[in-house]
Motif scaffolding. Structure first.
Motif, short mmCIF file in Angstrom:
data_model
loop_
_atom_site.label_atom_id
_atom_site.label_comp_id
_atom_site.label_asym_id
_atom_site.label_seq_id
_atom_site.Cartn_x
_atom_site.Cartn_y
_atom_site.Cartn_z
N ARG B 66 0.85 -1.17 0.00
CA ARG B 66 0.00 0.00 0.00
C ARG B 66 0.90 1.24 0.00
N PRO B 67 0.68 2.24 -0.83
CA PRO B 67 -0.40 2.40 -1.80
C PRO B 67 -0.04 1.99 -3.23
N MET B 69 -0.31 -0.41 -5.50
CA MET B 69 -1.01 -1.68 -5.62
C MET B 69 -0.83 -2.32 -6.99
N LYS B 394 0.61 9.45 -3.92
CA LYS B 394 -0.83 9.66 -4.06
C LYS B 394 -1.34 10.72 -3.09
N LEU B 397 -2.23 13.18 1.54
CA LEU B 397 -1.88 12.52 2.80
C LEU B 397 -0.47 11.96 2.68
N ASN B 400 1.46 8.49 3.78
CA ASN B 400 1.43 7.19 3.12
C ASN B 400 2.37 7.09 1.93
N ALA C 114 -8.40 0.17 -4.16
CA ALA C 114 -7.34 0.72 -3.32
C ALA C 114 -6.62 1.85 -4.04
N ASN C 120 -6.28 6.20 1.08
CA ASN C 120 -5.46 5.00 1.31
C ASN C 120 -5.95 4.17 2.46
N ARG C 122 -7.98 1.42 2.10
CA ARG C 122 -8.40 0.09 1.69
C ARG C 122 -7.17 -0.81 1.69
N PHE C 123 -7.33 -1.99 2.28
CA PHE C 123 -6.17 -2.84 2.52
C PHE C 123 -6.31 -4.17 1.80
N MET C 151 -9.70 -7.54 -0.64
CA MET C 151 -9.60 -6.22 -0.01
C MET C 151 -10.43 -6.20 1.26
#
Lengths: 482, 464, 244
Positions: B66-67, B69, B394, B397, B400, C114, C120, C122-123, C151
Motif C-alpha cells: 500500500r499504496p 497496488m 498519491k 496525505l 502514506n 485501493a 489510502n 483500503r487494505f 480487499m
C-alpha cells in the motif's frame, strides 16, 4: 465501405477472373497534355466574370462592415476580456479554417498522393488570410496579461506569452505566404511567359524569380517546399496549442484538460480540409476549372474528412469521459458550462455538425464518391466548427479576470459558478461577418493572380500514370517517385 | 516498393522460388530455429514457475504494497497491449490506403498482435488476488441473485474490448492465411496435409473465393480500426478515470496511449521482421525499402507521440498543485526514477528520432534493430513512469507516500512474457508462413514502372 | 429520532483532532474487534500492515520548535466514493445507511478500489492471515476472517450496528444515541472519536458536525465523506493537519 470498387485485380492464382463487383469504376483520366493544361488554367485565371465582380463587391462590403464593427469594439478598450469574446472566437475560427488549409496541401505532398495535385493550390491560397488573422490578433494580444504570477503553460518563462504568441501568429502568416509563393513559382513563370504584357504579367515575372525549369531549380524548389511545408505544419500545431492554452484554458480557473489544445488542432485540420473542399467546389462550378477538379479529389479527400471527424468525436469523448467519471466539483461545473447548461446549444450544434453529419453522411461510399456530398458535409463542418469556437472561447473569455491568480496559494482557485451564456452584440456580428467576408475577399483577389489549380503539379501528374493492358482489361499504372 | 524483383525468368519460376523461400521453415526448419525455440521455452518455463509460486503463496511475493497496488505486471500488461497495436496499424490502415510496401510486413505484424494480446490478457488475471475466481470478473456469475459485473468499471470494459480485439485479429490473420494454408496443404504429406486441408477450408483459388477473401479482408480492416482505437483508450481509462491517483486523471490519456502504442508496436514489428530475416534468410522479401518505409512512418508517429507527451507533462504541471509537483519531482528528479526517466526520454525519442531522419539509418538493418529495440525499452519505462510514481505519491496525505521495488518474481514474469511472445511467433512460423505468400506474389504481378525521360519510376497497377 | 421512524439511519463519525493524543488505542481495539491480521515487524517493513484505522503522524515546524500532529484516518464512507464505480465485480457498494461496504466473497482482488481511494484506507491481504495458537480463541465470531487475495477496510463495526439494531428492536424502542459504538470509539480514552446517527437531530455527531471547526478530509476531491473532522485548536497552527 468502398471495398467493392477498391479491390485488387487478379490475385495470384486467380488469374483471369473477372472482377464482377457492382460499380467498377475508372476515374476520369485527364487526357490533356501539359501545354493544354497551362493554356486552359491560365485562361480561367485571367477571366473576370460579372459573377466574380459581384462576389468581390459583396465580400468587400462585408469586410468594410467588419472594420466598422472592429472600430466600435476598440472603444471598449483592452482592460476586460469579455467584450472581445466573439472577436476571439472569430480569430480562432479563421485560424482553424484558413490557417489549417495549407496543411492539406503540405500533408498530401509529403505522402506523395496523386489525387491532391489539382487540390493543393486551392488549399494553399487560404494562406492569404494570414494577413487578416494577424490584424485580428492585435487587440487580443493587448488584453492578454503577462504570465507572471498566474497559472499558465509558461511558468513565468521570460517573454511569455506575448513574444511567442506574436512569433506564432506572424510566423504562421509569413510561412503560409512563403509556401504559397514558392509552390506557385513555376506557375508564375508560366504566367510570365504566356500572358500578354500587363501589370499581372509584370508582377508574375518579378515573383517567378527567373524560374526556367532547370533541374537545379526544380530540386531547389522541391527541397524548399518540403522544408516550408514541414515548418508550416509544426508552426500550425504550435500556434493552435498556445492560443488554445492561453486564450481558453488558462482563463478558466480549475480547468485542466490536456487534450484540449490537441483537440483544437485536430478540429483545425478538419476545417482546413472542409474549407479546401468548399473552395474547390466553387472553383469547379464557377471558376472554370471543371476539367481539373474531378470527383476523384472529393472522393479521396472525403475519406480523410471522415477519419478526422471520427477522431474529433474520439478526442471529445476522451475528454468528456474523464470529466464525467471524475465527478469532482470543478469538473462538474465545467461540464455544465461547456456542455449541459450555458453553452448547450452551441455544443449540440457543433457535435451534430462536426461529428454526426460527417459520420452519417460520409460513411456511405456513394456519398463520398460525389461532388455535392463531401461539399455539404464540409459546409456542415465549417458551421459546426464556428459554434465550437464560440462555445470554447466565449465561455473562457466570460470567466473574467485571471490577472490576480496568485501562485503561492495552496490550492489553485477553481471555478464554482455556472455563468449564463454570453450572446453576441451587433459589433460582434459585424466582426464575424467582416472576418469571414474578408477571408473570401482576399482569396478571390489572390485566385486571379495565382492560378488556383496548380499547373505544374497537374502536368506532373500526367507523367506519372499510364494505361496498360492487363489480362483482359486496361488498367491504370500509377508511378510512385522514390 | 521492393529493391529488386525476385530473381526468376518467368512467373512460374518466381512463384516456385517464393513458395520455396517462404514455406521453407514450415516444411523443414533449420537447426538454429530449434535451438532458439528451446532457449525461449526454458525462459517461459521459469516464468511459469514464478507465476505458480506467486499464485500458491499469494501476492506477498511481489514488491507491491500500500499504496502502490499495481506494479510491473500492470506495466507489462499495458506494454503488450501497446505492442499489439502494430498489427492493425500496419495491416488495416496500410491495406485500406493500398500502400505497396506493406505486403511482406502484414503477416508478421498481425501475428505479433495476436500473441502480444494473448500475453497481455494473462497479466491482469495472474495479478489479481484470487486468479481462480476471475471468471466472475467479466461474466455474470450469479443469475439467481441478479449479480452482474459492474459495467461502470473500466476493468469490465477492458475484457470486452480486448476479447473483441483478439477475436477480430485472429479472424484477420486467418482470413489472410487461408490461401497460404492451401499452398502448404498442397506441399505437405501425411497428418500435416490432413490438418492443412481442414484449416484451408477447401481453398482452390476460384475467382469467387478470391472475391470473398478480398471483401472479408477489407471489411475486417475497416471494422477493426475502431476496435483498435478503443482497446488502448480503454486500457488508458483504467488509469485516467481514477481521479485519486496523482497524474492519472488526465483527459489526454486515451490518444496519448494509443499513439504510444503505435510507436512501440511498429517498432516491435520492425525488430521482429529483422530478426526473422536473419533467422530464415528472407533477404529478398524484407528489404531495405520495407524498413525504410516503416522508418518514415515511425518518424511521424514518434513526433505525434512527443506532442501528446509534452501536452501531458505541461498540463499536468499547469495547476502547480503541491501533490502534482511532488509527483513530477519524484518522476523526474528522484533516483531511481530520475535515471529511468532520462533513459526513457533518450531511448524513446531523443536517440532514435534524429537517427531515423537519415536515410542511411532507415535502410540499415543493424541500426533499425538497435533503434527499434531502444524505443521499446523507452516505451516500457514510459508506462512504468506513468503508472507507479502516481501511486507512490498519491494525494495530499503524505504520511502514506512510498516507493516501489519489484521482486525477483515480478522481474521473472516480465522477462518470461518476452520469451513467451517470441516463442509463440516462432511456433507460428513453423505452422504457417510469416510472410504472406499470395500477397507477395500479387505484389510481383502488380509491379510496373513508368519511364519519365531517362528515369524509371517504380509504379503499381491500380484498378482505380 | 421520534419523527423519523421510517428513515434509515445515516451512520457517521466525528473525529476531533484537538482531542487526539496519538495513543493508538483505537488501532488496537479495531484490530481485536475485527479479526485484523497481526501486523508483525516484517509486515510493517513490507508496508503491508492492515490498520482499518491508523494514526497519521505529521511533524510541524523546525527543530527545536517541532510539534507532532496526529490525525486518525479510517474509511471515510464517502457518499460519492471513488472506490465504488471502479470495482468490476461490485464487491464494494454503498448501502442505505450511508456506509461503504465490502463484500469479501465477491472480491477477486484487482486492487483497483485501493488505487482509487484518495485516503489510502483500503487494505489488501497480501498473505494468508495467521494467528498464533494462543490467539485463536480471541477471534471475534461475529466477523469473517478474510483470506488472502481480497480487499478489506473499516466497516464502521457493522456487526455492532447490526447487533445494536437487533437489540433495540427486541426492546421495542427506537435507536438512541449510544446504542451503537464501534470498537475504536469505545476504546478512545480522550473521546476524540464519536459515532452516531446523522439523521438523529439530537445525536452527538450531529451537534459536533455543526461545530465551526468542522472540515472533511480532502474536501476538494468531492468525495463527500461521512467522517467529519474537527480542526485542532492551535493558534500557532497554519493549516489543517490533513493538508500537509
Amino acid at each position: 465501405m468502398n471495398n467493392g470498387t477498391h479491390g485488387h485485380v487478379g490475385r495470384a492464382g486467380a488469374a483471369g477472373h473477372d472482377n464482377g463487383h457492382a460499380g467498377h469504376y475508372m476515374p476520369q483520366v485527364l487526357t490533356k497534355t501539359p501545354p493544354e493544361i497551362s493554356r486552359e488554367i491560365l485562361a480561367a485565371t485571367r477571366k473576370v466574370t460579372p459573377r466574380y465582380k459581384l462576389a468581390l463587391a459583396v465580400t468587400g462590403g462585408l469586410l468594410v462592415l467588419g472594420i466598422i464593427g472592429f472600430a466600435i469594439r476598440l472603444s471598449d478598450g483592452f482592460e476586460k476580456f469579455t467584450p472581445w469574446a466573439y472577436t476571439m472566437a472569430t480569430f480562432a475560427f479563421i485560424l482553424a479554417t484558413a490557417g489549417a488549409a495549407p496543411i492539406v496541401s503540405v500533408g498530401q505532398r509529403m505522402i506523395r498522393s496523386h489525387w491532391r495535385r489539382p487540390l493543393g493550390r486551392a488549399a494553399e491560397l487560404f494562406a492569404v488570410a494570414g494577413i487578416l488573422s494577424t490584424l485580428l490578433f492585435i487587440p487580443l494580444l493587448l488584453i492578454l496579461p503577462s504570465a507572471d504570477n498566474r497559472r499558465s503553460i509558461w511558468f513565468e518563462f521570460p517573454g511569455a506569452p506575448h513574444v511567442y504568441q506574436i512569433l506564432g501568429v506572424v510566423g504562421l502568416a509569413v510561412l503560409g505566404l512563403a509556401l504559397l509563393w514558392v509552390a506557385a513559382i513555376p506557375d508564375l513563370a508560366a504566367r510570365r511567359d504566356l500572358d500578354q504584357p500587363g501589370a499581372a504579367q509584370r508582377w508574375a515575372s518579378r515573383l517567378s524569380m527567373n524560374f526556367r525549369g532547370t533541374p537545379r531549380q526544380w530540386s531547389v524548389l522541391r527541397a524548399g517546399l518540403r522544408i516550408l511545408g514541414a515548418l508550416y505544419f509544426m508552426f500550425y500545431i504550435w500556434i493552435v496549442t498556445i492560443v488554445a492554452a492561453d486564450f481558453a484554458h488558462a482563463l478558466i480557473p480549475g480547468y485542466k484538460d490536456a487534450i484540449f489544445p490537441a483537440h483544437q488542432a485536430l478540429n483545425g485540420l478538419q476545417c482546413g480540409l472542409a474549407a479546401t473542399l468548399v473552395a474547390a467546389f466553387l472553383l469547379k462550378k464557377f471558376g472554370g476549372y471543371n476539367d481539373f477538379l474531378t470527383v476523384d479529389q472529393f472522393w479521396s479527400a472525403s475519406k480523410i474528412l471522415l477519419a478526422l471527424s471520427l477522431l474529433w468525436a474520439y478526442f471529445w469523448a476522451s475528454a468528456f469521459m474523464i470529466y464525467w467519471y471524475g465527478r469532482q466539483p470543478q469538473e462538474s461545473v465545467i461540464l455544465r458550462i461547456f456542455y449541459a447548461e450555458s453553452y448547450r446549444v452551441p455544443f449540440l450544434i457543433s457535435f451534430f455538425m462536426l461529428f454526426l453529419v460527417p459520420f452519417l453522411g460520409l460513411m456511405w461510399n456513394n456519398v463520398r464518391k460525389s461532388i455535392l456530398g463531401p461539399v455539404i458535409v464540409s459546409c456542415s463542418i465549417l458551421i459546426g466548427s464556428f459554434f465550437d469556437k464560440v462555445r470554447v472561447y466565449v465561455a473562457a473569455f466570460q470567466q473574467g479576470d485571471v490577472r490576480a491568480d496568485a501562485l503561492h496559494e495552496l490550492h489553485p482557485p477553481a471555478i464554482s459558478e455556472v455563468t449564463p451564456p454570453l450572446l453576441p452584440h451587433a459589433p460582434d456580428l459585424m466582426i464575424i461577418a467582416g472576418a469571414i467576408g474578408g477571408v473570401i475577399f482576399l482569396y478571390l483577389l489572390a485566385a486571379k493572380f495565382i492560378p488556383p489549380v496548380s499547373i505544374w503539379e497537374v502536368s506532373e501528374g500526367t507523367l506519372y500514370r499510364k494505361t496498360v493492358k492487363f489480362l483482359k482489361r486496361s488498367i491504370m499504372v500509377m508511378g510512385k517517385p522514390e | 516498393m521492393q529493391d529488386r524483383a525476385i530473381a526468376g525468368q518467368n512467373t512460374q519460376e518466381v512463384d516456385r522460388k517464393i513458395n520455396q523461400d517462404l514455406l521453407g521453415n514450415v516444411l523443414a526448419a533449420p537447426m538454429r530455429f530449434w535451438l532458439l525455440l528451446g532457449f525461449l521455452a526454458l525462459v517461459v518455463a521459469m516464468a511459469g514457475g514464478a507465476v505458480g509460486y506467486m499464485v500458491n503463496q499469494g501476492l506477498g511475493v511481489t514488491g507491491l504494497h500500500r499504496p502502490v497496488m499495481w506494479g510491473f505486471m500492470i506495466t507489462n500488461f499495458v506494454f503488450w497491449v501497446g505492442i499489439s497495436h502494430a498489427g492493425v496499424m500496419l495491416s488495416a490502415i496500410l491495406r485500406l490506403s493500398q500502400a505497396e510496401w506493406r505486403r511482406p510486413a502484414t503477416r508478421a505484424a498481425e501475428v505479433v498482435t495476436v500473441f502480444a494480446l494473448m500475453t497481455a490478457i494473462m497479466m491482469p488475471i495472474i495479478h489479481s488476488g484470487r486468479p481462480w475466481r476471475t471468471l466472475y470478473w467479466a461474466f455474470p456469475y450469479d443469475f439467481s441473485r441478479g449479480i452482474w459485473p459492474n459495467v461502470r468499471s473500466p476493468l469490465v470494459w477492458d475484457p470486452a474490448a480486448i476479447t473483441t480485439y483478439l477475436t477480430s485479429s485472429i479472424l484477420f490473420v486467418y482470413v489472410a492465411l487461408i490461401p497460404d494454408l492451401a499452398v502448404a496443404r498442397d506441399r505437405s504429406t501425411g497428418i500435416r496435409k490432413a490438418i492443412y486441408s481442414v484449416v484451408a477450408m477447401g481453398w482452390r483459388g476460384y475467382p469467387r473465393q478470391w472475391r470473398l477473401q478480398i471483401i472479408a479482408g477489407f471489411l475486417l480492416s475497416a471494422l477493426i480500426l475502431p476496435v483498435f482505437v478503443s482497446v488502448h483508450s480503454i486500457v488508458s481509462w483504467d488509469f485516467a478515470v481514477a481521479q485519486s491517483v496523482e497524474g492519472w486523471h488526465s483527459t489526454i490519456f486515451a490518444p496519448y496511449f494509443v499513439i504510444g502504442a503505435v510507436l512501440s508496436g511498429v517498432s516491435a514489428v520492425v525488430t521482429v521482421m529483422i530478426i526473422l530475416r536473419y533467422l530464415f534468410k528472407w533477404h529478398d522479401y524484407i528489404t531495405s525499402d520495407t524498413i525504410d518505409s516503416l522508418g518514415r512512418l515511425l518518424v511521424v508517429v514518434a513526433l505525434a507521440w512527443f506532442y501528446f507527451f509534452a501536452l501531458e507533462i505541461l498540463f499536468g504541471l499547469y495547476t502547480l498543485e503541491n501533490s502534482e509537483l511532488a509527483l513530477r519531482k519524484m518522476q523526474m528528479f528522484e533516483p531511481p526514477y530520475s535515471y529511468l526517466f532520462i533513459t526513457f526520454l533518450l531511448t524513446a525519442f531523443v536517440i532514435p528520432v534524429p537517427l531515423w531522419l537519415f536515410r542511411s539509418v532507415r535502410r540499415s538493418f543493424l541500426w533499425m534493430t538497435i533503434t527499434t529495440i531502444l524505443v521499446n525499452i523507452g516505451m516500457w519505462l514510459e508506462r512504468f513512469l506513468i503508472i507507479v510514481p502516481g501511486m507512490a505519491r498519491k494525494g495530499d496525505l503524505t504520511f502514506n507516500w512510498s516507493t516501489y521495488h519489484p521482486s525477483i518474481i515480478e522481474i521473472l514474469i516480465v522477462i518470461g512474457t518476452f520469451a513467451l511472445v517470441g516463442m509463440l511467433i516462432l511456433l507460428f512460423s513453423k505452422v504457417a508462413p510469416l510472410i504472406p505468400i499470395y500477397d507477395v506474389k500479387e505484389g510481383q504481378i502488380l509491379r510496373d514502372k513508368i519511364t519519365i525521360g531517362k528515369v524509371d519510376v517504380p509504379a503499381v497497377k491500380r484498378e482505380e | 429520532m421520534t419523527t423519523q421512524h421510517a428513515q434509515s439511519p445515516k451512520w457517521s463519525m466525528v473525529v476531533d483532532a484537538d482531542r487526539c493524543t496519538g495513543c493508538q488505542a483505537c488501532v488496537v481495539a479495531c484490530q481485536a474487534e475485527n479479526n485484523v491480521p497481526l501486523n508483525t515487524d516484517d509486515i510493517f517493513k513490507q508496508k503491508r500492515a492492515i490498520e482499518w484505522i491508523r494514526i497519521e503522524r505529521y511533524w510541524e515546524g523546525e527543530y527545536p520548535n517541532i510539534k507532532a500532529r496526529f490525525l486518525p484516518v479510517l474509511c471515510q464512507h464517502c457518499e460519492n466514493a471513488p472506490c465504488e464505480p471502479v470495482c468490476p465485480v461490485y464487491a464494494t457498494y454503498h448501502n442505505d445507511q450511508g456506509m461503504n461496504v465490502q463484500i469479501y466473497n465477491r472480491c477477486i482482488g484487482t486492487r483497483y478500489c485501493a488505487n482509487n481511494c484518495p485516503y489510502n484506507v483500503r487494505f489488501f491481504n497480501f498473505w494468508e492471515p495467521v494467528w498464533p495458537e494462543s490467539l485463536r480463541n480471541q477471534l471475534n465470531p461475529d466477523v469473517t476472517v478474510r483470506s488472502r487475495g481480497i480487499m478489506e477496510k473499516c466497516s464502521f463495526c457493522i456487526q455492532r450496528i447490526r447487533a445494536g439494531t437487533r437489540r433495540v428492536k427486541k426492546e421495542g424502542r427506537a435507536l438512541a444515541d449510544g446504542d451503537v459504538v464501534p470498537a475504536c470509539a469505545q476504546a478512545c480514552p480522550t473521546d476524540a472519536l464519536v459515532f452516531g446517527n446523522m439523521h438523529d437531530a439530537g445525536s452527538r455527531v450531529r451537534k459536533m458536525s455543526e461545530d465551526k471547526r468542522h472540515y472533511r478530509l480532502l474536501e476538494r476531491s468531492g468525495t463527500d465523506p461521512n467522517v467529519i473532522y474537527l480542526k485542532r485548536v492551535d493558534p500557532t497552527a497554519t493549516e489543517g493537519a490533513g493538508h500537509e
